[in-house]
Write an enzyme that holds these catalytic residues in place. Structure first.
Site, mmCIF file in Angstrom:
data_model
loop_
_atom_site.group_PDB
_atom_site.id
_atom_site.type_symbol
_atom_site.label_atom_id
_atom_site.label_comp_id
_atom_site.label_asym_id
_atom_site.label_seq_id
_atom_site.Cartn_x
_atom_site.Cartn_y
_atom_site.Cartn_z
ATOM 1 N N PRO A 116 0.812 -1.231 0.000
ATOM 2 C CG PRO A 116 -0.885 -1.610 1.545
ATOM 3 C CD PRO A 116 0.439 -2.151 1.080
ATOM 4 C CG ASP A 151 36.113 -53.744 6.402
ATOM 5 O OD1 ASP A 151 35.820 -54.597 5.551
ATOM 6 O OD2 ASP A 151 37.278 -53.500 6.761
ATOM 7 C CB THR A 206 45.621 -46.913 12.502
ATOM 8 O OG1 THR A 206 45.199 -48.185 12.997
ATOM 9 C CG2 THR A 206 46.657 -46.317 13.440
ATOM 10 C CB ALA A 207 41.473 -47.667 15.837
ATOM 11 C CE LYS A 209 37.152 -60.347 6.380
ATOM 12 N NZ LYS A 209 36.860 -61.781 6.445
ATOM 13 C CG MET A 224 39.534 -56.500 16.389
ATOM 14 S SD MET A 224 39.962 -57.493 14.944
ATOM 15 C CE MET A 224 41.720 -57.141 14.782
ATOM 16 N N PRO A 246 39.169 -43.646 11.473
ATOM 17 C CG PRO A 246 39.608 -42.205 13.253
ATOM 18 C CD PRO A 246 40.014 -42.473 11.836
ATOM 19 N N GLY A 281 37.831 -49.738 7.688
ATOM 20 C CA GLY A 281 37.948 -48.852 8.824
ATOM 21 C C GLY A 281 39.409 -48.660 9.196
ATOM 22 N N GLY A 282 39.751 -47.461 9.682
ATOM 23 C CA GLY A 282 41.130 -47.194 10.095
ATOM 24 C C GLY A 282 42.072 -47.118 8.921
ATOM 25 C CG ASP A 283 46.633 -47.617 7.440
ATOM 26 O OD1 ASP A 283 46.809 -46.581 6.791
ATOM 27 O OD2 ASP A 283 47.256 -48.680 7.218
#
Length: 464
Positions: free
Chosen positions: A43, A249, A332-333, A271, A384, A226, A302-304
């Protein structure tokens, strides 16, 4: 995801904007980048808004919009900056089935307008579900700096050339052609001779790719790190983006797999220690089969890839099959877990060597030089080891390890759900049983967290 991102074709469609001042002005500036027919309901439009409307021949209606005005409109923006006026306009738009955005009112909006990086026809939209507009603008600024201005001309030429590119079959060959144009030959031609020769360059690239024939398949054996996508190498991310087939994996999280192309084929080959596993022969066979069919295969670990990743077995199988392959390392982890607790894996005067051990192998619990490991000052990263904790504890104590030796367990190192258990050798089994971690655990023997215990979220604290 509450708001689904789409790109709406506004060519020839009507978009309505209601408002007199700066909010309406901002929306009008943005929408002028489109090919929509724009109508502003104001307006008493302020001077800047009136000038922009006049400069671009936008339709101006100097009254409030009615429901009849909004019938058939593609989108509507309530941009008064005044709650009652916005609510009235939004109600009229909704009454005739029009999607409406109320500026700075997420709850009242049927859609939100993202932050936009414009390299027409390349457009990047950034949204935060309305939660953090400042963050969206920061991301936009970062992308604006990184994306070259020449991206627009490259994309425009490529868009016109798409019918010619259909001479190449869909899939890897066509992707390789476009990658050659957008990332190698195209930018070089644009920089050296200008936009006018891009079409000529495209025909030349197409001829080369047609003459090259079917591409040879290959396999890249890649460490994903990781689990945190930010800890992947740049090379790993590039390879993941290009892969036709990703054989991954169990420990590779969804956040990393989402970085792959949507069209890629994903093959999980999990695995798990003392649990169900995909036989290695089947993994080798899958890599070879897909590579022989011309696919770029990514074996993602996973990791290296070279640390307890059965890299040698897979590389040997690929070599025997005559498949081209290469290895890309990852974090790596052990490195990730040490970083989490703020400790060095080696330290002058403490340990001059570092053991990377697996707690079990294909025959069960793994045996090691326990007497050497039990010596004061020894440090080991044990992979592991969760289910083998009692075995590890017993062997080390039996060979003379001090029960007070620090042991730190890191579950899901580097991931959002990472947790830490700081204990000692003689309490290892009991503390681990009480904590009951469900994710993968890296055991750091001989290391205690550097940070004060009260600053670390631990497994036992979460159970209390």
């Amino acid at each position: 995801m509450q708001h689904f991102p789409i790109f709406l074709d506004l060519q020839g469609q009507t978009v309505a904007i209601a408002g007199n001042g700066e909010f309406a002005l901002a929306k009008l500036r943005l929408l002028l980048k489109t090919q929509a027919r724009l109508t502003v309901y104001a307006p008493a439009p302020e001077a800047d808004l009136r000038a922009l409307i006049a400069a671009h021949a936008v339709t101006l209606i100097q009254r409030a919009a009615t429901a009849d005005d909004l019938t058939g409109v593609a989108l509507a923006y309530a941009a008064h900056g005044e709650a009652q006026a916005d609510a009235q306009f939004a109600a009229r738009a909704r009454s005739v089935g029009v999607l409406v955005n109320v500026v700075d009112n997420l709850e009242a909006s049927a859609f939100i307008t993202p932050a936009i990086v414009d390299r027409d026809p390349v457009t990047i939209a950034i949204g935060t579900e309305g939660a953090a507009p400042v963050l969206a603008r920061a991301i936009k600024t970062d992308l604006e700096e990184k994306l070259p201005q020449g991206l627009g001309p490259l994309a425009r030429a490529g868009k016109l050339f798409r019918p010619h590119a259909e001479a190449l079959p869909q899939g890897r060959r066509r992707r390789d052609f476009w990658a050659d144009y957008y990332f190698e030959t195209g930018p070089q031609v644009l920089a050296e001779v200008g936009e006018e020769l891009l079409e000529h360059a495209l025909h030349d690239i197409l001829r080369r790719h047609l003459e090259a024939g079917e591409p040879q398949g290959r396999v890249d054996l890649v460490g994903a790190g990781p689990g945190d996508p930010e800890l992947m190498t740049q090379r790993a991310r590039r390879l993941l983006d290009r892969a036709d087939v990703v054989i991954h994996d169990r420990l590779v999280p969804a956040a990393i797999l989402e970085l792959a192309r949507r069209e890629a084929q994903f093959i999980p080959v999990g695995k798990e220690g003392f649990g169900p596993s995909t036989p290695q022969d089947q993994i080798n066979a899958a890599m070879i089969r897909h590579a022989r069919n011309g696919a770029h295969v990514l074996r993602l670990k996973g990791g290296d890839a070279s640390v307890f990743g059965r890299l040698d077995e897979e590389a040997e199988a690929l070599t025997e099959a005559g498949i081209d392959w290469a290895v890309t390392p990852g974090i790596t982890a052990a490195s990730a877990a040490a970083a989490v607790i703020g400790r060095s894996l080696t330290q002058r005067g403490r340990n001059s060597d570092l053991r990377l051990l697996t707690a079990h192998d294909i025959n069960g619990f793994a045996d090691h030089d326990w007497r050497s490991l039990a010596r004061n000052g020894s440090v080991a990263a044990i992979y592991m080891g969760k289910r083998a904790a009692r075995f590890l504890q017993g062997r080390l104590l039996m060979h003379g390890a001090d029960g007070a030796t620090p042991v730190t367990l890191v579950e899901n190192a580097s991931r959002p759900d990472q947790r830490i258990l700081a204990t000692r050798l003689d309490r290892l089994t009991a503390d681990l049983a009480a904590a009951a971690p469900s994710g993968p655990v890296l055991t750091l023997f001989g290391l205690a967290p550097a940070k004060a215990a009260e600053t670390l979220p631990t497994l036992l604290e979460e159970m209390a």
